[in-house]
Design a protein around this motif. Structure first.
Motif, short mmCIF file in Angstrom:
data_model
loop_
_atom_site.label_atom_id
_atom_site.label_comp_id
_atom_site.label_asym_id
_atom_site.label_seq_id
_atom_site.Cartn_x
_atom_site.Cartn_y
_atom_site.Cartn_z
N ILE A 268 0.68 -1.17 -0.02
CA ILE A 268 -0.06 0.29 0.08
C ILE A 268 0.84 1.30 0.03
N LEU B 277 -7.67 5.15 11.37
CA LEU B 277 -6.45 5.01 11.76
C LEU B 277 -6.12 6.17 12.41
N THR C 266 -12.26 6.24 4.41
CA THR C 266 -12.73 5.64 5.74
C THR C 266 -11.64 5.03 6.73
N LEU C 267 -10.70 4.37 5.83
CA LEU C 267 -9.43 3.78 6.63
C LEU C 267 -8.70 4.73 7.30
N ALA C 268 -8.37 5.86 6.59
CA ALA C 268 -7.67 7.01 7.18
C ALA C 268 -8.23 7.53 8.20
N ARG D 161 -0.05 3.78 -2.87
CA ARG D 161 -1.39 3.95 -2.77
C ARG D 161 -2.12 4.96 -1.82
N PRO D 162 -2.79 5.66 -2.20
CA PRO D 162 -3.64 6.56 -0.98
C PRO D 162 -4.51 5.62 -0.54
N LEU D 163 -4.74 5.73 0.92
CA LEU D 163 -5.57 4.94 1.78
C LEU D 163 -7.08 5.50 1.49
N PRO D 164 -7.90 4.54 1.60
CA PRO D 164 -9.37 5.00 1.35
C PRO D 164 -9.69 5.75 2.51
#
Length: 117
Positions: free
Chosen positions: A38, A51, A46-48, A41-44
């Motif tokens: 990953i 976190l 929602t996941l960001a 790639r940028p994090l989605p």
């Protein structure tokens, strides 16, 4: 002379020194693989967003068992520890600062422990 803890647990020195590097290597490879997959790639969103709450969740998860349970695993009712929990929560909610909440909890624990001693 007392028997070493590893020998008492039935673990030989050789097994221990094989297991430790193997587990360290496995941990490194799992983490490196995830980062490698990953990293570009940028994090989605929602996941960001999820976190962002990890640091605030880890500290209570580590501290709660120490404050709420005794050595046998039974729920305890130590007034100093319960007051420290209350002070930490109150200051944390009021200031939304993890650092000030920690200071308040530690201060309450030290002061109340000294008064009850």
């Amino acid at each position: 002379m007392d028997e070493p803890a590893l020998s008492a647990a039935g673990v030989s020195d050789l097994a221990f020194w094989i297991a430790v590097p193997a587990l360290a290597l496995g941990t490194f490879l799992l983490r490196y693989a995830l980062i490698g997959l990953i990293a570009d790639r940028p994090l989605p969103p929602t996941l960001a967003r999820a976190l962002e709450y990890v640091p605030a969740a880890v500290l209570p998860a580590l501290a709660a068992p120490l404050l709420l349970y005794d050595e046998t695993g039974a729920l305890q009712s130590d007034p100093a520890k319960l007051a420290a929990i209350a002070a930490t929560l109150a200051v944390g909610v009021a200031t939304r600062s993890l650092l000030w909440a920690l200071f308040a909890g530690l201060g309450a624990l030290w002061v109340i422990s000294a008064l009850l001693a």
